[in-house]
Motif scaffolding. Structure first.
Motif, mmCIF file in Angstrom:
data_model
loop_
_atom_site.group_PDB
_atom_site.id
_atom_site.type_symbol
_atom_site.label_atom_id
_atom_site.label_comp_id
_atom_site.label_asym_id
_atom_site.label_seq_id
_atom_site.Cartn_x
_atom_site.Cartn_y
_atom_site.Cartn_z
ATOM 1 N N TYR A 69 75.051 18.540 12.933
ATOM 2 C CA TYR A 69 74.227 18.568 11.726
ATOM 3 C C TYR A 69 75.078 18.982 10.519
ATOM 4 C CZ TYR A 69 70.019 19.320 8.943
ATOM 5 O OH TYR A 69 69.051 19.235 7.980
ATOM 6 N N LYS A 70 75.912 19.987 10.706
ATOM 7 C CA LYS A 70 76.793 20.421 9.613
ATOM 8 C C LYS A 70 77.823 19.342 9.285
ATOM 9 C CE LYS A 70 76.282 25.355 10.604
ATOM 10 N NZ LYS A 70 76.947 26.595 11.095
ATOM 11 N N LEU A 71 78.247 18.602 10.307
ATOM 12 C CA LEU A 71 79.179 17.501 10.078
ATOM 13 C C LEU A 71 78.557 16.452 9.161
ATOM 14 C CD1 LEU A 71 81.909 16.178 10.873
ATOM 15 C CD2 LEU A 71 80.705 15.112 12.786
ATOM 16 N N LEU A 72 77.261 16.191 9.331
ATOM 17 C CA LEU A 72 76.578 15.222 8.482
ATOM 18 C C LEU A 72 76.450 15.697 7.046
ATOM 19 C CD1 LEU A 72 73.706 14.084 10.896
ATOM 20 C CD2 LEU A 72 75.764 12.811 10.275
ATOM 21 N N GLN A 73 76.471 16.989 6.833
ATOM 22 C CA GLN A 73 76.386 17.538 5.482
ATOM 23 C C GLN A 73 77.742 17.656 4.806
ATOM 24 O OE1 GLN A 73 74.372 21.227 6.624
ATOM 25 N NE2 GLN A 73 72.567 20.593 5.459
ATOM 26 N N ALA A 74 78.810 17.528 5.578
ATOM 27 C CA ALA A 74 80.142 17.832 5.077
ATOM 28 C C ALA A 74 80.717 16.686 4.248
ATOM 29 C CB ALA A 74 81.074 18.131 6.254
ATOM 30 N N PRO A 75 81.698 16.984 3.379
ATOM 31 C CA PRO A 75 82.427 15.912 2.685
ATOM 32 C C PRO A 75 83.068 14.989 3.718
ATOM 33 C CG PRO A 75 82.939 18.059 1.741
ATOM 34 C CD PRO A 75 82.155 18.330 2.986
ATOM 35 N N GLY A 76 83.067 13.698 3.412
ATOM 36 C CA GLY A 76 83.581 12.718 4.366
ATOM 37 C C GLY A 76 82.466 11.948 5.048
ATOM 38 N N THR A 77 81.222 12.404 4.880
ATOM 39 C CA THR A 77 80.056 11.680 5.400
ATOM 40 C C THR A 77 79.318 11.042 4.240
ATOM 41 O OG1 THR A 77 79.797 13.177 7.286
ATOM 42 C CG2 THR A 77 77.875 11.883 6.649
ATOM 43 N N ALA A 78 78.851 9.821 4.427
ATOM 44 C CA ALA A 78 78.096 9.114 3.387
ATOM 45 C C ALA A 78 76.889 8.441 4.023
ATOM 46 C CB ALA A 78 78.976 8.072 2.696
ATOM 47 N N PHE A 79 75.729 8.668 3.443
ATOM 48 C CA PHE A 79 74.505 8.014 3.897
ATOM 49 C C PHE A 79 74.215 6.811 3.002
ATOM 50 C CE2 PHE A 79 73.964 11.973 6.044
ATOM 51 C CZ PHE A 79 73.104 11.733 7.106
ATOM 52 N N LEU A 80 73.861 5.712 3.656
ATOM 53 C CA LEU A 80 73.390 4.526 2.943
ATOM 54 C C LEU A 80 71.956 4.256 3.376
ATOM 55 C CD1 LEU A 80 76.431 2.069 3.219
ATOM 56 C CD2 LEU A 80 75.625 3.239 1.165
ATOM 57 N N VAL A 81 71.046 4.266 2.429
ATOM 58 C CA VAL A 81 69.659 3.918 2.721
ATOM 59 C C VAL A 81 69.526 2.408 2.564
ATOM 60 C CG1 VAL A 81 67.255 4.208 2.040
ATOM 61 C CG2 VAL A 81 68.821 6.156 1.939
ATOM 62 N N VAL A 82 69.029 1.744 3.602
ATOM 63 C CA VAL A 82 68.883 0.287 3.606
ATOM 64 C C VAL A 82 67.402 -0.055 3.461
ATOM 65 C CG1 VAL A 82 69.384 -1.854 4.843
ATOM 66 C CG2 VAL A 82 70.890 0.140 5.125
ATOM 67 N N ALA A 83 67.103 -1.007 2.582
ATOM 68 C CA ALA A 83 65.714 -1.424 2.362
ATOM 69 C C ALA A 83 65.698 -2.885 1.947
ATOM 70 C CB ALA A 83 65.041 -0.558 1.297
ATOM 71 N N THR A 84 64.542 -3.483 2.011
ATOM 72 C CA THR A 84 64.312 -4.803 1.430
ATOM 73 C C THR A 84 63.478 -4.613 0.171
ATOM 74 O OG1 THR A 84 62.369 -5.054 2.863
ATOM 75 C CG2 THR A 84 64.437 -6.037 3.627
ATOM 76 N N PRO A 85 63.471 -5.585 -0.741
ATOM 77 C CA PRO A 85 62.738 -5.419 -2.010
ATOM 78 C C PRO A 85 61.232 -5.613 -1.851
ATOM 79 C CG PRO A 85 63.816 -7.555 -1.975
ATOM 80 C CD PRO A 85 64.243 -6.849 -0.730
ATOM 81 N N GLU A 86 60.674 -4.935 -0.862
ATOM 82 C CA GLU A 86 59.238 -4.963 -0.622
ATOM 83 C C GLU A 86 58.670 -3.565 -0.837
ATOM 84 O OE1 GLU A 86 57.610 -7.699 -0.094
ATOM 85 O OE2 GLU A 86 59.393 -8.967 0.105
ATOM 86 N N ARG A 87 57.392 -3.505 -1.194
ATOM 87 C CA ARG A 87 56.799 -2.233 -1.578
ATOM 88 C C ARG A 87 56.887 -1.182 -0.475
ATOM 89 N NH1 ARG A 87 50.607 -2.370 -3.243
ATOM 90 N NH2 ARG A 87 50.475 -2.890 -1.009
ATOM 91 N N ASP A 88 56.496 -1.545 0.760
ATOM 92 C CA ASP A 88 56.499 -0.568 1.844
ATOM 93 C C ASP A 88 57.904 -0.096 2.176
ATOM 94 O OD1 ASP A 88 53.760 -0.760 1.983
ATOM 95 O OD2 ASP A 88 53.736 -2.116 3.711
ATOM 96 N N ALA A 89 58.859 -1.036 2.213
ATOM 97 C CA ALA A 89 60.240 -0.670 2.555
ATOM 98 C C ALA A 89 60.838 0.249 1.500
ATOM 99 C CB ALA A 89 61.092 -1.925 2.706
ATOM 100 N N LEU A 90 60.563 -0.007 0.227
ATOM 101 C CA LEU A 90 61.114 0.845 -0.829
ATOM 102 C C LEU A 90 60.373 2.178 -0.912
ATOM 103 C CD1 LEU A 90 62.072 -1.674 -3.646
ATOM 104 C CD2 LEU A 90 63.576 -0.128 -2.391
ATOM 105 N N ARG A 91 59.116 2.197 -0.491
ATOM 106 C CA ARG A 91 58.419 3.487 -0.412
ATOM 107 C C ARG A 91 59.090 4.365 0.645
ATOM 108 N NH1 ARG A 91 53.596 1.884 1.030
ATOM 109 N NH2 ARG A 91 52.804 1.606 -1.075
#
Length: 443
Positions: free
Chosen positions: A237-259
């Motif tokens: 969990y701390k590794l995910l918070q550390a520098p060197g980790t990057a989160f990409l949120v993936v969505a489609t341009p639809e209302r539910d997915a962007l919500r």
């Protein structure tokens, strides 16, 4: 959002793709892995997607709990790609085998309660994804790990899984079952028979005596390992918070997915997880965006009614009569070959039988063999398709603008929709090009 600098940065060691189900997380993770490998990184892609699309697109017969080399990667400077699919039970088995002596490990692995727990206990898959990520990072064999998160309703469940499993292992029920083993010997049996007789008798009726015995045996065997589970989960969990980790949120341009994407963004911020940006997948476009939906619809109605559309001054036409201009209009020129080729658009244009009553008297075009009536109705159908496409574009733009207004700090990379499914490395490269604005991997 500039993704090539993120992939090229040797300080980036983990990229986590998260988002709602069906938005293209697996394809995005695979495309990022291919592109990073072909730019010189040593990459492993970890997927938790049971659909096995990743293996198929990479030309591998099957993926399992062992990283496998992907052939056909045009890597430079030692770049290479490996891929694997999480085997939840096998990962749990490996933990037991690594942290228990042979006798105790065998007792745990053969325990019916453990077999049920490792195969489908709520949160086990997400927890094991965290375990496997920690194992891969500790091996230091790859300089970039790309994670495709589990296909659950909330793609951030893997952040909660260690806490949930820890709560289960630390819960009163487990501690109560552990108490006889901790007392030990005859005193323990006396405690079990007297102090717990009422509780075990009740649970035995509810759960079954054998099940309760299996749970107690499992808890006794796992007692020394419980702390290790929590320790490793906290470290990951701390590794995910550390520098060197990057989160990409993936969505489609639809209302539910962007919500859902908005929820992920807010949750990542609350958990202090480093967000790189939003990948907006399957965005539609048009090569004729200058023609509005209203104008296209009006032109289609004019054609259906036999009126002249976009022709020169002084030229007139009536329903069912041939066009009088010497050259076909631009739309007609484009549409006519599709008629002779039997294109998919033709049924749309000729679906109304009443519209074809004049075929016998219509003048034929010498080049294509299509009548002017055919061309006119095909063109009207194409105009309606264009009008519908422009409405889709407007809806997608409105939905995207609502998200960016709510989260102006989030960088966005738009990925244009492909005409078909991605099923090979060429398709993954095409997605990678779109992710980075159409630039080639050598850019």
């Amino acid at each position: 959002m500039e993704l090539d600098p993120l992939l090229d940065d040797r300080g980036t060691r983990i990229i986590v793709c998260c988002g709602a189900g069906g938005v293209g997380k697996t394809t995005t993770a695979a495309a990022l892995g291919v592109r990073a490998a072909e730019r010189g990184r040593r990459v492993v892609v970890l997927t938790i997607d049971p659909a096995r699309r990743l293996a198929q697109s990479m030309g591998i017969d099957s993926l399992d709990n062992t990283p496998r080399r992907v052939e056909g990667i045009k890597g430079s400077d030692g770049g290479e790609l490996h891929a694997m699919m999480l085997d939840m039970k096998r990962t749990f088995d490996e933990i037991v085998e690594a942290h228990a002596d042979a006798g105790r490990a065998r007792a745990i692995l053969e325990n019916p309660f453990y077999q049920s727990l490792s195969a489908g206990f709520a949160g086990t898959q997400e927890y094991m994804a965290m375990e496997k990520l920690g194992q891969l990072r500790a091996r230091d064999e790859w300089d970039l790990i790309v994670v495709d998160t589990p296909p659950s309703r909330s793609a951030l469940d893997f952040l909660d899984a260690p806490k949930r499993l820890g709560s289960f292992l630390d819960g009163k029920f487990i501690k109560l079952l552990m108490a006889p083993a901790k007392v030990g010997g005859r005193a323990g049996m006396k405690f079990l028979n007297v102090g717990m007789s009422m509780m075990t008798g009740t649970l035995g009726k509810l759960l079954g005596g054998q099940f309760l015995k299996d749970v107690q045996t499992f808890v006794a065997a796992m007692d020394t390992m419980f702390g290790g589970f929590r320790t490793r989960a906290d470290a990951t969990y701390k590794l995910l918070q550390a520098p060197g980790t990057a989160f990409l949120v993936v969505a489609t341009p639809e209302r539910d997915a962007l919500r859902e994407a908005a929820y992920f963004v807010e949750r990542l911020a609350a958990e202090e997880m480093p967000l790189a940006g939003l990948v907006l997948n399957r965005v539609h476009g048009s090569g004729a965006a200058g023609l509005s939906a209203e104008r296209a619809r009006a032109a289609a109605e004019n054609l259906d009614e036999g009126r002249i559309v976009d022709q020169g001054d002084g030229k007139t036409g009536e329903r069912g009569s041939p066009a009088t201009d010497s050259e076909p209009s631009e739309l007609a020129t484009a549409a006519a070959p599709a008629v002779s080729a039997g294109s998919e658009a033709a049924p749309t244009a000729t679906a109304d039988p009443a519209a074809q009553h004049d075929d016998a008297s219509a003048v034929r075009n010498d080049d294509t063999g299509a009548t002017d009536v055919d061309v006119r109705h095909l063109t009207a159908g194409l105009l309606r398709l264009h009008a519908e496409r422009m409405r889709v574009l407007a809806r997608e733009r409105h939905t995207r603008d609502r998200f960016t207004a709510r989260h102006p700090e989030v960088a966005v990379a738009e990925v244009a929709a492909l005409p078909g499914d991605v099923h090979d490395l060429a398709g993954l490269r095409a997605i990678g090009d779109r992710l980075t604005g159409g630039r080639t991997p050598s850019a």
